[in-house]
Enzyme design. Structure first.
Site, PDB file in Angstrom:
ATOM      1  N   SER A  52       8.988   1.019  -3.728  1.00  0.00           N
ATOM      2  CA  SER A  52       9.673   0.927  -2.449  1.00  0.00           C
ATOM      3  C   SER A  52       8.645   1.058  -1.337  1.00  0.00           C
ATOM      4  O   SER A  52       7.592   1.676  -1.512  1.00  0.00           O
ATOM      5  CB  SER A  52      10.691   2.053  -2.332  1.00  0.00           C
ATOM      6  OG  SER A  52      10.005   3.290  -2.412  1.00  0.00           O
ATOM      7  N   LYS A  53       8.987   0.461  -0.216  1.00  0.00           N
ATOM      8  CA  LYS A  53       8.120   0.482   0.965  1.00  0.00           C
ATOM      9  C   LYS A  53       7.763   1.912   1.378  1.00  0.00           C
ATOM     10  O   LYS A  53       6.708   2.176   1.895  1.00  0.00           O
ATOM     11  CB  LYS A  53       8.905  -0.153   2.121  1.00  0.00           C
ATOM     12  CG  LYS A  53       8.364  -1.480   2.588  1.00  0.00           C
ATOM     13  CD  LYS A  53       8.656  -1.614   4.074  1.00  0.00           C
ATOM     14  CE  LYS A  53       8.720  -3.046   4.527  1.00  0.00           C
ATOM     15  NZ  LYS A  53       9.987  -3.621   4.765  1.00  0.00           N
TER      16      LYS A  53
END
Ligand code: GLU
Length: 501
Positions: free
Chosen positions: A264-265
């Site tokens: 995930s970012k």
């Protein structure tokens, strides 16, 4: 067995990014695996832009994706070659927004064959069904209300002004496929409700368009991320209903954050453009991405794109998730940076240095930083002292930092003064790393200082930092006048704490 062109089925793979965001590390990895599969097997690699989501797709994102792939060295044989540019290849157009007539024709075929039907349910009605199912602890799925409407019922809905979506009739059977990565995968399609393939506004949906396109572009192997595995049974059912020949499917492992959650970012930097801006070399990123889910089965770890083309084989792709190990990327980047010639590295560093830096200086500083760079952008921090003025450099440190570890303030001052007095005698022409080092060591001996203790105040004075590129090379590059002036500045700072002046 590596995938190859078969007499009756040429090897054709594709990458189908949606231009709804910048090029993602995961997209780059899937593109690389497809590219390598095509190159290894002498096949064809197709790029298709899946831009049916008009609200979220932009040409800027398409550009970011295409340019990012090009930067990595990944090329394709068919598809758009530039953002907003023309396609090449016999099965275009290669942007979904230009293929709407084909989806409409395929939907008509499904409708005519009884494999699809018009559904007039409103969002509110569908919501009500979903809530009922939830209350009964049933999995939410379409209840099939519009599957067998009579002509009259249909006419009545239309008279009400309802717009119909098109739903696919999902055959209630178990679908099995021999996944190129995971082996046999089985899914009971009876658990699915009839799903929408064309929305009421006429826009076709992913699971449908991807099948029409992969089939009409003669894709032989669909290689994509494991996050798509639940789409595959739906797509297989659509292939069958449309009478298309099935491709083989291969689902490559998810990329994981270091804590093994899905990448995930928030936890992992995911934009290829960000890595590029920080000065990761494309060669390092490609090498790194190749190993996110694959290994050659040997201890070798350095592979150029060409070598990967020779060695890559989907058979050796792992089933388990691939942890994104940033340290490994940093390590590889350092290795690739050091494999550049000084001239190449000087050129690569240019964007990370002040415009005022003249090329000759850049070339001369390369040997000082080459061993220390993890990313090209680190150069700014390492050699910032060369481009900052003396007062600024003096502001980077506190006078305490000039003091050798076990020394006294007075030691730092006397050491600095002795060095300055010694070095003042050197001319500009003599101001070279070797001689500077010899003279400084002589001073250390004379004063009874350990060389390291003497070098520390000089380093901090000259570079403003206690960690720097090699000291004497740095002083040579900075030049006599500025080096001496910085030592004077340091003596001035020591004087203000009361003992040095
Ligand atoms: N446009 C889809 C995506 O970006 C493609 C998925 C696929 O490869 O089938 O996720």
């Amino acid at each position: 067995m590596p995938l190859v062109n078969e007499p009756d089925r040429p090897l054709r793979v594709r990458m189908a990014p949606s231009p709804t965001g910048p090029l993602h590390i995961g997209t780059a990895r899937t593109s690389l695996y497809n590219y390598l599969t095509a190159r290894h097997g002498g096949g064809t690699f197709v790029l298709r832009i899946e831009d049916t989501d008009v609200a979220r797709s932009t040409t800027e994102f398409e550009r970011d994706i295409i340019e990012g792939l090009h930067w990595l060295g990944i090329s394709w044989d068919e598809g758009p070659q530039a953002a907003g540019g023309d396609d090449i290849g016999p099965y275009g157009p290669y942007r979904q927004s230009q293929r709407l007539d084909r989806y409409a024709a395929a939907a008509e075929r499904l409708l005519a064959g009884g494999n699809a039907y018009r559904c007039y349910c409103t969002p509110e009605e569908l919501d009500a069904v979903r809530r009922e199912q939830e209350a009964d602890h049933e999995a939410p799925r379409y209840n099939g209300r519009c599957r067998s409407l009579s002509d009259d019922e249909r006419a009545a809905f239309e008279a009400e002004g309802r717009q119909a979506a098109i739903r696919f009739v999902v055959p209630p059977e178990t679908v099995v496929w021999d996944d190129l990565v995971r082996g046999d995968v089985e899914f009971d399609n009876a658990l699915l409700g009839d799903f929408v393939i064309v929305r009421a506004d006429g826009s076709p949906l992913y699971n449908f368009t991807v099948v029409v396109d992969d089939a009409e572009m003669y894709i032989s192997h669909v290689i994509r991320g494991e996050d798509h595995i639940s789409n595959t049974p739906k797509q297989i059912a659509l292939y069958r209903a449309l009478g298309y020949e099935l491709p083989r499917f291969g689902h490559i492992p998810l990329i994981l954050n270091p804590d093994r959650t899905k990448m995930s970012k928030r936890k992992t930097q995911t934009g290829v453009d960000e890595y590029r801006a920080q000065g990761y070399l494309p060669e390092a990123l490609v090498n790194f991405l190749a190993f996110l889910g694959w290994s050659p089965g040997t201890e070798e770890e350095l592979f150029s794109l060409r070598e990967l083309e020779e060695r890559f084989d989907l058979d050796k792709v792992h089933k388990g998730g691939a942890v994104f190990d940033k340290d490994r990327l940093d390590y590889l980047n350092g290795v690739y940076i050091r494999s550049l010639t000084d001239e190449q590295l000087a050129l690569a560093l240019r964007p990370y240095l002040p415009d005022a830096a003249v090329d000759e200086t850049v070339l001369r500083l390369v040997p000082l930083v080459k061993e220390r760079l993890v990313r090209l952008s680190d150069v700014g921090e390492l050699v910032g002292f060369l481009f900052a003025d003396d007062a600024e450099v003096a502001s980077w440190y506190e006078s305490e930092e000039l003091v050798p570890r076990k020394g006294e303030v007075v030691d730092a001052a006397s050491a600095l003064r002795a060095v300055r007095d010694e070095l003042t005698r050197l001319t500009d022409a003599d101001w070279a790393a070797d001689l500077l080092e010899t003279r400084c060591r002589e001073v250390a001996e004379r004063l009874g200082f350990k060389a390291g203790d003497l070098f520390k105040p000089i380093r901090v004075a000259v570079t403003g930092r206690s960690v720097s590129p090699p000291l004497f090379g740095s002083m040579e590059l900075l030049g006599r006048e500025r080096s001496l002036a910085r030592m004077d500045d340091a003596l001035g700072k020591l004087a203000t704490v009361g003992v040095g002046g």
